[in-house]
Design an enzyme around this catalytic site. Structure first.
Site, short mmCIF file in Angstrom:
data_model
loop_
_atom_site.label_atom_id
_atom_site.label_comp_id
_atom_site.label_asym_id
_atom_site.label_seq_id
_atom_site.Cartn_x
_atom_site.Cartn_y
_atom_site.Cartn_z
N ASP A 128 45.71 75.29 -37.92
CA ASP A 128 44.44 76.12 -37.61
C ASP A 128 44.53 77.48 -37.61
OD1 ASP A 128 42.14 75.99 -36.41
OD2 ASP A 128 42.84 76.19 -34.43
N ARG A 133 35.83 82.77 -45.08
CA ARG A 133 36.61 81.68 -44.73
C ARG A 133 37.38 80.76 -45.61
NH1 ARG A 133 35.94 80.11 -39.39
NH2 ARG A 133 36.52 77.77 -40.09
N ASN A 178 35.26 68.03 -39.49
CA ASN A 178 35.09 69.15 -40.45
C ASN A 178 34.05 69.14 -41.15
OD1 ASN A 178 38.67 69.73 -41.04
ND2 ASN A 178 37.36 70.65 -39.38
#
Length: 232
Positions: A14, A27, A62
């Site tokens: 994470d 990201r 996700n």
């Protein structure tokens, strides 16, 4: 530092996206950095003598992320395995995939299946990628398979027990992990190996995964080992 390493260690990788944003990057660039860190952790695990390493690469939750980020995460395994597979073969690494890969895009599914097939005879560390994996889904699909077997009279209901159910989990060929590490500062399990983690040691690190390395991994194992030594 004398380390008693786990046979099976799992990591919730994470913090990749937040690592990227804090550096003024996207990201997706954070996920790329996470892939680089992942290889270092594989190397460190081999050095430590860990037999099985499970990496939470893409969770079933996700899919709710922005479309461009999801698309990047679907393309990343293709680039990663095409580049790294020859090295994995030389180092005798066996690739395993845990999760519902049937729902993945064809190009992603293809490279994952090929990587498992090409390394199936390797006898070194097993690197188990949890991809499109969710703990609840894992248990549910196992229960559905058991019900189907009972209805078709392949299994007697009185013989259904924990050991039998485990045979239908995505991780059926792997022992439960002794240690689960989560990086990135969150202190929750996030639908990861819910059945399999019932007796696992849980370790939460504030370090974002791209900054997690072999020395930090050794420190985690040392800390958990020392805690048990004090408790005894």
């Amino acid at each position: 530092m004398n380390l008693c390493v786990p046979n099976h260690m799992a990591i919730i990788m994470d913090g990749n996206g937040r690592w990227g944003k804090r550096r003024g990057l996207t990201r997706s660039q954070g996920h790329y950095a996470g892939a680089q860190a992942m290889e270092k952790i594989i190397d460190a695990s081999i050095e430590l003598g860990i037999k099985i390493l499970t990496l939470y690469a893409f969770s079933s939750e996700n899919w709710s992320r922005p479309k461009d980020e999801v698309n990047y995460l679907m393309d990343l395994p293709v680039k990663f395995f095409k580049k790294k597979l020859p090295g994995f073969m030389k180092r005798n690494i066996k690739i395993n995939i845990t999760g519902n890969i049937a729902e993945l895009p064809e190009h992603t599914k293809k490279v994952l299946i090929e990587s498992v097939d090409k390394t199936k005879n390797n006898r070194g560390i097993i690197v188990n990628f949890a991809f499109n994996y969710g703990g609840r889904d894992d248990i549910l699909q196992a229960v559905q398979k058991v019900i189907h077997e009972v209805q078709n009279k392949h299994i007697d209901l009185c013989n259904v027990d924990e050991q039998l159910l485990e045979h239908y989990l995505y991780t059926k060929q792997l022992p439960d992990p002794e240690l689960i590490i989560r990086t990135g500062g969150e202190k929750r399990i996030s639908n990861f190996l819910l059945w399999q983690c019932s007796n696992s040691e849980l370790y939460f690190s504030d370090i974002y995964f791209p900054d997690f390395n072999g020395e930090l991994l050794k420190q985690v194992i040392y800390d958990t080992q020392r805690k048990h030594s004090i408790a005894e």
